[in-house]
Design an enzyme around this catalytic site. Structure first.
Site, PDB file in Angstrom:
ATOM      1  CD  GLU A 111      -2.808  -1.282   2.348  1.00  0.00           C
ATOM      2  OE1 GLU A 111      -2.213  -1.626   3.405  1.00  0.00           O
ATOM      3  OE2 GLU A 111      -4.018  -1.065   2.312  1.00  0.00           O
ATOM      4  CD  GLU A 131      -3.406  -6.133   4.088  1.00  0.00           C
ATOM      5  OE1 GLU A 131      -3.497  -6.963   3.165  1.00  0.00           O
ATOM      6  OE2 GLU A 131      -2.817  -5.044   3.953  1.00  0.00           O
TER       7      GLU A 131
HETATM    8  N1  T1G Z   1       4.666  -7.181  11.842  1.00  0.00           N
HETATM    9  C1  T1G Z   1       5.462  -7.502  12.898  1.00  0.00           C
HETATM   10  N2  T1G Z   1       6.321  -8.543  12.896  1.00  0.00           N
HETATM   11  C2  T1G Z   1       6.365  -9.293  11.785  1.00  0.00           C
HETATM   12  C3  T1G Z   1       5.558  -9.026  10.647  1.00  0.00           C
HETATM   13  C4  T1G Z   1       4.682  -7.911  10.714  1.00  0.00           C
HETATM   14  N3  T1G Z   1       3.896  -7.577   9.672  1.00  0.00           N
HETATM   15  N4  T1G Z   1       5.831  -9.974   9.696  1.00  0.00           N
HETATM   16  C5  T1G Z   1       6.771 -10.771  10.227  1.00  0.00           C
HETATM   17  N5  T1G Z   1       7.085 -10.371  11.468  1.00  0.00           N
HETATM   18  C6  T1G Z   1       8.091 -10.965  12.357  1.00  0.00           C
HETATM   19  C7  T1G Z   1       7.725 -12.390  12.719  1.00  0.00           C
HETATM   20  O1  T1G Z   1       6.835 -12.385  13.820  1.00  0.00           O
HETATM   21  C8  T1G Z   1       9.087 -12.946  13.057  1.00  0.00           C
HETATM   22  O2  T1G Z   1       9.424 -12.411  14.329  1.00  0.00           O
HETATM   23  C9  T1G Z   1      10.016 -12.263  12.053  1.00  0.00           C
HETATM   24  O3  T1G Z   1       9.307 -11.080  11.627  1.00  0.00           O
HETATM   25  C10 T1G Z   1      10.319 -13.122  10.857  1.00  0.00           C
HETATM   26  O4  T1G Z   1       9.043 -13.526  10.329  1.00  0.00           O
HETATM   27  C11 T1G Z   1      -2.333  -1.515   7.022  1.00  0.00           C
HETATM   28  C12 T1G Z   1      -2.878  -3.641   8.492  1.00  0.00           C
HETATM   29  C13 T1G Z   1       7.192 -11.358   5.680  1.00  0.00           C
HETATM   30  C14 T1G Z   1       6.705 -13.471   4.440  1.00  0.00           C
HETATM   31  O5  T1G Z   1       0.678 -10.193   6.978  1.00  0.00           O
HETATM   32  O6  T1G Z   1       4.059 -13.199   5.942  1.00  0.00           O
HETATM   33  O7  T1G Z   1      -0.128  -4.511   6.683  1.00  0.00           O
HETATM   34  O8  T1G Z   1       9.371 -14.544  15.635  1.00  0.00           O
HETATM   35  O9  T1G Z   1       9.485 -15.980  10.649  1.00  0.00           O
HETATM   36  O10 T1G Z   1       9.326 -16.936   7.191  1.00  0.00           O
HETATM   37  O11 T1G Z   1      -3.260  -2.869   5.335  1.00  0.00           O
HETATM   38  O12 T1G Z   1       6.773 -12.869   8.099  1.00  0.00           O
HETATM   39  O13 T1G Z   1      11.521 -13.705  14.690  1.00  0.00           O
HETATM   40  O14 T1G Z   1      10.408 -12.482  16.589  1.00  0.00           O
HETATM   41  O15 T1G Z   1       7.534 -15.142   9.254  1.00  0.00           O
HETATM   42  O16 T1G Z   1      10.941 -15.163   6.252  1.00  0.00           O
HETATM   43  C15 T1G Z   1       0.382  -7.537   6.508  1.00  0.00           C
HETATM   44  C16 T1G Z   1       3.212 -11.156   7.634  1.00  0.00           C
HETATM   45  C17 T1G Z   1       0.298  -7.023   7.896  1.00  0.00           C
HETATM   46  C18 T1G Z   1       2.971 -10.243   6.436  1.00  0.00           C
HETATM   47  C19 T1G Z   1       8.567 -13.353   6.104  1.00  0.00           C
HETATM   48  N6  T1G Z   1       1.596  -8.274   6.315  1.00  0.00           N
HETATM   49  N7  T1G Z   1       4.540 -11.704   7.584  1.00  0.00           N
HETATM   50  O17 T1G Z   1       8.485 -14.740   6.350  1.00  0.00           O
HETATM   51  O18 T1G Z   1       9.918 -14.845   8.443  1.00  0.00           O
HETATM   52  S1  T1G Z   1      -1.225  -6.204   8.208  1.00  0.00           S
HETATM   53  C20 T1G Z   1       1.649  -9.588   6.605  1.00  0.00           C
HETATM   54  C21 T1G Z   1       4.845 -12.738   6.740  1.00  0.00           C
HETATM   55  C22 T1G Z   1      -1.132  -4.827   7.262  1.00  0.00           C
HETATM   56  C23 T1G Z   1      -2.190  -2.830   6.294  1.00  0.00           C
HETATM   57  C24 T1G Z   1      -2.379  -4.020   7.170  1.00  0.00           C
HETATM   58  C25 T1G Z   1       6.220 -13.288   6.875  1.00  0.00           C
HETATM   59  C26 T1G Z   1       7.162 -12.851   5.749  1.00  0.00           C
HETATM   60  P1  T1G Z   1      10.236 -13.339  15.403  1.00  0.00           P
HETATM   61  P2  T1G Z   1       8.926 -14.968   9.704  1.00  0.00           P
HETATM   62  P3  T1G Z   1       9.729 -15.501   7.029  1.00  0.00           P
END
Ligand code: T1G
Length: 698
Positions: A111, A131
């Site tokens: 976004e 999301e």
């Molecule tokens: N926020 C905070 N921490 C996050 C995070 C996030 N969005 N994504 C990953 N982490 C942390 C995760 O908890 C872990 O932490 C570390 O990063 C490595 O993640 C306004 C509201 C990006 C594909 O849903 O899909 O945007 O355990 O083990 O396998 O519209 O992380 O090491 O302490 O998963 O290489 C939308 C979610 C959010 C993406 C990487 N975005 N993340 O995968 O590593 S909502 C998502 C993933 C949003 C807007 C809305 C995956 C990854 P720790 P990991 P990975």
């Protein structure tokens, strides 16, 4: 001449030759937390105020561009600036602003990029709006700028599936403007120069017109009604997309309203919890220990579990020695593995070349001495302690020093197995779930003497096999099967008292279980439970209410799908209740002098959940599971517990601990032996506590 300003500890601004480079650096995934949002605004404002700057390029350090909003901020008081406002202000920039995307630009990251005036992808980039997988919807303009740039149909596709779109597909849609290779910062500089030279066109997405696509909206509504009825945010997402044909500001306001509403729904809370559960379980006391290298493993047993585990290991890139006692059994195991790998190719989980390479890494043998050089062995023979002890005695003599010796046992005591070896520190449980090459849960069972690096090795193996590894202590059934054994009794009590199998299955599937317990039993094979009940019979307290119906069914040789009948009949197109099984149920009720009574679906669900939660509380209290969130992960990834509910103990907080205690006390009036309030649960109720509060590090 280059000068670089640190805006804050997440954002820096580098200026050279009329170009402003805004660099985001917020490991591990550049989530757009408050400091990132604040710093971006200040950096873009500073660049706009600098008369030397003609173009602005935003990029990120580390392994990925912004992977989304910082999920850890959800549920806490919002901190300004809000991401939608940051996006709007960037889009309003008087100077062209471009973004260079690498890794996984997801959610708020995409976004943010949509609010820039052009987007350059680095080869290997994937983008998405996941999301929905958190029970939410895009909340920073994705439902408004998406339709303007790529149309409603494509926006609905990615916003309702949550899938990651490869760079080439994104380019074909116009979601990104070009694909480059090389260092992100260098690509940003070159792209900025192209803007200045008129070789890269820029425009504000928000100024584009979205076209209403009624067909896409209707198709999405029909799909959501059929397949996503439990995800409250899905219809909200569609209606937000439908608003994209109106003024941007109005559409953004409506989207924000929908997002705020979705954040409060149980499915939103549940799916965010499930996201963290999958990651929290990796936080174990042994996380600092160094795992032993594992490239070659042995699997003993080529049955359903052994061949499933071998398949998972091959798909994870390991060499596998499959051991069986005789050639015929070995060949069956090998054939099952080959079939599993073919299935993985068909499901798109594996390429054809990787399939062939995996099969080439399989070395079947009937000679256990071929395990002399493996790094780790997983024993997966049938659940007989004496047989397992015999195997571990041999492994102790054959395997090299430092080899990890694991049992895939579902219930049995790992300490007892470890004691027959000279190396108990190298022994642990690695409990896979059937089908082992598909189910993601792996219980890593830590015995009394298991060394920390051996535990770490179990978790590293889990990661290599793309499992969700959960640390478990030693007890009968560890985490999942111990809890299953407990709530399995209440299912039988309801059966005996008047609820028929199909009614119980329907009620629990209505709650959200992927499959009701009677269908699951027929699928897994009723003989497995039968053997377990026989094993446990000597341990069963005399005063415990025991229901013999399942034994009667098994005594007929009806083990479910594999015999064509069990609780259900499988001999024609659709599955239907087995009348002969119903006759046995009725006869056993009559024999016990029971007049069957009606159970409402709500009562079936309440009793089932209360039983599951009470034993889960005991498992946490006994330290078999580290935290409540570990139990949630076990049931989400191993037992088909609905993701939108977050897991049994997340759901327990939705019911309320005090209410659960009250329910157990009410049920105890019927059966005080089975229904007992766990002291841990009572204390939680008395102190007004919650399971969530016990998930330290959540
Ligand atoms: N926020 C905070 N921490 C996050 C995070 C996030 N969005 N994504 C990953 N982490 C942390 C995760 O908890 C872990 O932490 C570390 O990063 C490595 O993640 C306004 C509201 C990006 C594909 O849903 O899909 O945007 O355990 O083990 O396998 O519209 O992380 O090491 O302490 O998963 O290489 C939308 C979610 C959010 C993406 C990487 N975005 N993340 O995968 O590593 S909502 C998502 C993933 C949003 C807007 C809305 C995956 C990854 P720790 P990991 P990975």
């Amino acid at each position: 001449m280059t000068d670089t300003t640190r805006i804050n500890d997440k954002i820096s601004l580098e200026r050279q030759d009329g170009i402003a480079l805004v660099r985001i650096d917020n490991p591990p995934v550049n989530a757009s937390g408050q400091a990132v949002r604040q710093g971006l605004l200040e950096a873009v404002d500073a660049a706009n105020a600098d008369t030397d700057v003609k173009v602005i390029a935003i990029y990120a350090a580390g392994r990925t561009f912004v992977a989304g909003a910082d999920i850890r901020e959800f549920g806490k008081p919002p901190k300004s600036p809000a991401l939608p406002d940051v996006c709007n202000q960037i889009e309003a920039s008087g100077k062209p602003v471009i973004s260079v995307l690498h890794g996984t630009a997801l959610g708020g990251g995409l976004e943010l990029a949509l609010a820039t005036h052009a987007r350059v992808g680095i080869k290997g980039l994937r983008v998405g709006l996941p999301e929905i997988l958190l029970g939410l919807l895009p909340g920073a303009g994705g439902t408004q700028r998406g339709p303007r740039l790529i149309g409603m149909a494509n926006t609905l596709d990615i916003a309702l599936s949550g899938r990651q779109v490869k760079a080439e597909e994104a380019l074909s849609w116009g979601l990104i403007d070009r694909i480059e290779t090389g260092d992100v910062r260098e690509v940003a500089l070159a792209a900025a120069r192209d803007v200045l030279a008129g070789r890269l066109a820029t425009r504000r997405t928000g100024e584009l017109e979205a076209t209403r696509d009624e067909a896409a909206l209707e198709a999405a509504r029909a799909m959501v009604a059929k397949k996503m009825a439990r995800i409250a945010s899905a219809p909200l997402c569609i209606e937000a997309v439908a608003r994209a044909t109106g003024p941007l500001a109005e559409g953004m306001a409506f989207e924000r309203q929908c997002f705020t509403e979705a954040l409060k729904t149980p499915s939103g809370q549940g799916m965010i919890h499930a996201f963290f559960a999958e990651r929290a379980v990796a936080k174990i006391p042994e996380a600092g220990a160094t795992p032993r290298p594992v490239t070659k493993i042995g699997v003993i047993g080529g049955g359903t579990m052994g061949s499933g585990i071998a398949t998972a290991a091959l798909m994870g890139g390991l060499e596998v020695r499959l051991i069986e006692v005789a050639d015929e059994a070995l060949e069956r195991g090998r054939a099952t593995i080959a079939k599993n790998l073919d299935g993985a190719v068909k499901r798109g989980k594996m390429s054809a070349e990787k399939h062939d390479a995996a099969l080439a890494r399989l070395a079947p043998s009937t000679d256990m001495h071929t395990l002399a050089d493996v790094d780790l062995v997983i024993e997966a023979v049938f659940e007989n302690m004496e047989v397992k002890k015999e195997i571990f005695t041999k492994l102790d003599a054959i395997c090299k020093p430092g080899a990890v010796l694991a049992s895939n046992t579902s219930y049995l005591n790992i300490d007892e197995i470890a004691r027959v070896t000279s190396r108990p520190q190298d022994v642990l449980g690695l409990h896979f779930f059937s089908p082992a090459h598909i189910m993601r849960l792996l219980e890593v069972v830590v015995a009394e003497k298991t060394a920390p690096e051996v535990v770490a090795t179990g978790f590293a193996l889990g990661k290599a096999l793309r499992k969700v590894a959960v640390r478990a202590g030693v007890c009968d059934g560890f985490i999942g099967n111990r809890i299953l054994a407990h709530y399995g009794k209440v299912i039988m009590y309801m059966l005996m008292d008047g609820a028929d199998p199909a009614e119980i299955d329907a009620a629990l599937e209505g709650f959200g279980l992927a499959m009701g317990p009677f269908k699951v039993g027929d699928l897994a094979g009723l003989d497995i439970g039968w053997a377990e009940r026989k094993r446990r019979a000597p341990l069963r307290p005399a005063e415990e209410r025991y229901i013999p119906i399942a034994d009667r069914i098994c005594e007929q040789g009806w083990f479910g799908r594999k015999t064509g009948r069990g609780w259900y009949l499988y001999d024609d197109a659709e599955i239907r209740p087995n009348p002969a099984a119903q006759a046995i149920i009725d006869a056993e009720r009559a024999r016990a002098g029971i007049t069957p009574r009606k159970f409402t679906p709500e009562e079936i669900v309440d009793r089932f959940l209360t039983a599951m939660i009470s034993e889960s509380a005991r498992v946490v209290a006994d330290g078999i599971a580290q935290r409540p969130i570990d139990v949630d992960a076990v049931f989400l990834f191993g037992y088909g517990f609905p993701r939108f509910r977050g897991g049994p103990l997340h759901h327990a907080d939705q019911i309320g601990v005090a209410e659960l205690v009250a329910r157990i006390e009410a049920y105890a009036k019927e059966d005080a032996q089975y229904w007992q309030v766990p002291p841990f649960l009572r204390k939680l109720a008395e102190t007004g506590g919650s399971f969530a509060a016990l998930n330290t590090g959540d």
